[in-house]
Write an enzyme that holds these catalytic residues in place. Structure first.
Site, short mmCIF file in Angstrom:
data_model
loop_
_atom_site.label_atom_id
_atom_site.label_comp_id
_atom_site.label_asym_id
_atom_site.label_seq_id
_atom_site.Cartn_x
_atom_site.Cartn_y
_atom_site.Cartn_z
NE ARG A 15 30.62 38.69 50.47
CZ ARG A 15 29.65 37.61 50.33
NH1 ARG A 15 29.38 37.40 48.92
NH2 ARG A 15 29.38 36.87 51.30
CE LYS A 75 25.89 34.81 53.53
NZ LYS A 75 25.47 33.93 52.70
CE1 TYR A 94 23.41 36.55 46.41
CE2 TYR A 94 25.27 37.59 47.73
CZ TYR A 94 24.59 37.21 46.37
OH TYR A 94 25.35 37.41 45.20
CG HIS A 96 20.94 31.60 51.17
ND1 HIS A 96 20.86 30.92 49.76
CD2 HIS A 96 21.80 32.42 50.87
CE1 HIS A 96 21.88 31.52 49.04
NE2 HIS A 96 22.43 32.38 49.78
CD GLU A 118 18.76 33.97 48.39
OE1 GLU A 118 17.98 33.40 49.26
OE2 GLU A 118 19.08 35.09 48.37
CG ASP A 270 25.16 30.37 51.51
OD1 ASP A 270 25.47 30.35 53.01
OD2 ASP A 270 25.52 30.94 50.59
#
Length: 373
Positions: A15, A75, A94, A96, A118, A270
């Protein structure tokens, strides 16, 4: 503002965080956009498409990070990228953090400002930047589970939908949020018998009115899970506690009740995973076997379908990127409660309660932090 779009280097992550169309919009609003060479190729966007928008192509990741103020990724940074993080950076991706202590410590030590996709929450209490990838992951979870139920992949040799005269597979889905609801639709559509678990009875009642008849709902508890687990062919972990580690709903001991060749798909990996035996895997080596049960725990599932995923993600993130780029992160967070909820770190201060509690460090309410800074 100087905006950097690095190439994702997590294994099999194809991505890209901003499409050429998105870059063109940002440039039209007066921002400078740098794109690392090859960043968009996996999603079908060669460098030339970015050049045509007026974006600069950077041949070197270190230079791109150094020359950019707003870093927009898909990510979380991996170890190779930790030294590139600087106090001057606003990182939007993202993250996490609660599931990755090394990343948390590196980002905190770097002193950058981290806004996590997120944990961005809108006025309805939904997670607008997590929803599109949750939709993808929910649908993929069934697709991957069906693949690994096949005998050559190590599974029982079960066809998810069965055939006339032969019973279909039995699927348990733990969590009736976006991931779980999407998984239920696909599993039922493929002909499986589906049990959907959640602790929110109102949510279950609502879904019963819209989901296919093959989906039955159950209140989630250790007892109700254990009752049905021995008959399950595929179990999908789809629970979510924004910013916090996932609860462990299936223990190592519970695996002994499952059939050999059954499959667990942990979409919550995740956030640390919702099965005691889960550990992160990659698309290169997506499954492992514990006590005869296959575990699929890929941490970037949507990365395997990057054309769909990139479009789904970037149409959700672009309005927020515009806000940060136009006003800077502080003013953007002051004016937009949704972005404020996404604020996890700044100047070494932990601004997300769940992350702070996970690592036993002080929590600073983000609204108070903005007032005091």
């Amino acid at each position: 503002m100087d905006i950097g779009i690095p190439k994702e280097i997590k294994p099999h992550e194809y991505r890209v965080s901003v499409t050429p169309g998105g870059a063109e919009q940002l440039i039209r609003h007066g921002h400078r956009v740098r794109v690392e060479t090859g960043a968009g190729i996996g999603s079908g966007y060669p460098d030339e498409e970015y050049r045509r928008t007026g974006a600069e192509i950077s041949e070197n990741a270190d230079d791109l990070w150094r020359e950019s103020e707003l870093i927009v990724k898909v990510k979380e940074p991996i170890a190779e990228e930790y030294p590139r993080m600087q106090p001057s950076h606003t990182l939007f991706a993202y993250l996490h953090l609660a599931a990755d202590k090394k990343l948390f410590e590196a980002a905190r030590e770097a002193g950058l400002t981290a806004i996590a996709y997120e944990t961005v929450k809108d006025q309805r209490g939904t997670l607008p930047l997590l929803i599109p990838m949750s939709e993808v992951a929910g649908r993929l979870s069934v697709q991957e589970g069906a693949r690994f139920l096949e005998k050559p992949s190590g599974g029982r040799g079960i066809l998810l939908g069965g055939v006339p005269g032969v019973a279909p597979a039995k699927v348990m889905i733990l969590g009736a949020g976006v991931v779980g609801a999407n998984a239920a639709v696909i599993a039922a559509g493929m002909g499986a018998d589906v049990l959907l678990y959640d602790i929110n009875l109102q949510r279950l009642r609502s879904l019963e009115e819209t989901l296919p008849p093959r989906v039955r709902t159950r209140y989630s508890s250790a007892a109700t899970i254990q009752e049905e687990l021995p008959d399950m062919d595929l179990v999908i972990g789809a629970i979510l506690q924004p910013g916090a580690p996932a609860d462990r709903l299936i223990t190592r001991e519970m695996l002994s009740s499952m059939r050999e060749g059954a499959v667990l798909v942990d979409v919550a990996i995740d956030q640390g995973g919702c099965f005691e035996t889960s550990r992160p895997t990659t698309h290169d080596n997506p499954v492992f076997n514990v006590d005869g049960v296959l575990h699929y725990c890929v941490t970037n599932m949507p990365g395997s379908v990057p054309v769909t995923s990139t479009l789904g993600l970037t149409q959700a993130t672009l309005p927020y990127i515009h806000r940060i780029a136009a006003n800077g992160w502080k003013e953007a967070c002051r004016e937009n409660p949704e972005l404020l909820s996404g604020l996890n770190l700044s100047d070494g201060v932990v601004l997300n309660r769940a992350v702070a509690e996970t690592f036993g460090v002080d929590y600073y309410p983000p609204d108070q932090f903005l007032k005091d800074s």
